[in-house]
Write a protein that holds these residues in place. Structure first.
Motif: not given
Length: 221
Positions: A89-104
């Motif tokens: 879960y931690y590793k998937s969070l890191v992956k998600t945050l690093k890949e996501q586009k900037a949100l307002p």
């Protein structure tokens, strides 16, 4: 009975103070632009809410605005201090945050705060969890009026942590929640507004209710 209650509230107050002080030790990193930190702190001028409630919004917004930098600063610092296990879960969070586009950044809304605070109070007094009210109203019933104003309404609830960063990190990791529903809500691109309520809880000592709103219906028309 009175002495037991006094002991409980004294212990609870000390816990809040100690963890609040701890959370304030995690200071802004030089790698964050001051203007971005100011944007993330969108609830700083909101009256009638606590420092920690404002900070919950601040940390959510940092994760939304620049997930990769959030991983390398606040999340990394927190993990090293609290020693969060590097599970899937931690590793998937890191992956998600690093890949996501900037949100307002999410913006505070009084009606969302009101409902979030009310729900946190009710759950605290009854010692319950979940989205139903103390008088058994469903989430749909509770937010009926709000759904006339916002295109989308979402809610996250968290139990046991009084400091903002712990609350946000716990919801982002979503440990043992296969659907990752809490994380997905915090990072939902269609959500624009937020309200937060942190209150004492009969069973878990403290609980947090976060209510999110999408675009205003009148804006969409």
């Amino acid at each position: 009975m009175v002495l037991d209650q006094l002991k409980y509230y004294t212990t609870f107050a000390l816990l809040i103070v100690s963890l609040s002080i701890y959370s304030q030790k995690i200071t802004p990193f030089n790698s964050w632009e001051k203007r971005d930190l100011a944007k993330a702190n969108s609830a700083r001028r909101t009256e009638g809410i606590s420092f920690q409630e404002k900070k919950v919004i601040f940390y959510i917004n940092l994760a939304r605005m620049n997930g990769g930098l959030f991983v390398d600063t606040y999340l990394k610092d927190y993990r090293e201090d609290v020693r969060i296990p590097k599970n899937k879960y931690y590793k998937s969070l890191v992956k998600t945050l690093k890949e996501q586009k900037a949100l307002p950044p999410l913006q505070p809304q009084e009606d969302l705060f009101k409902e979030a605070i009310n729900h946190a109070k009710e759950m605290g007094k009854t010692g319950k969890k979940g989205h139903r009210s103390a008088n058994h109203k469903s989430f749909e019933e509770r937010t009926k009026k709000l759904k006339k104003k916002y295109i989308k309404i979402k809610e996250n609830n968290q139990y046991g942590f009084p400091d903002a960063l712990s609350i946000v990190v716990d919801l982002l990791i979503d440990d043992d929640i296969e659907s990752l529903r809490h994380r997905k809500t915090l990072l939902h691109k269609s959500l624009k507004y937020v309200g937060v309520g942190i209150r004492s809880h009969k069973k878990y000592q403290i609980n947090t209710s976060l209510l999110f709103g999408g675009e205003l219906i009148k804006e969409a028309n």
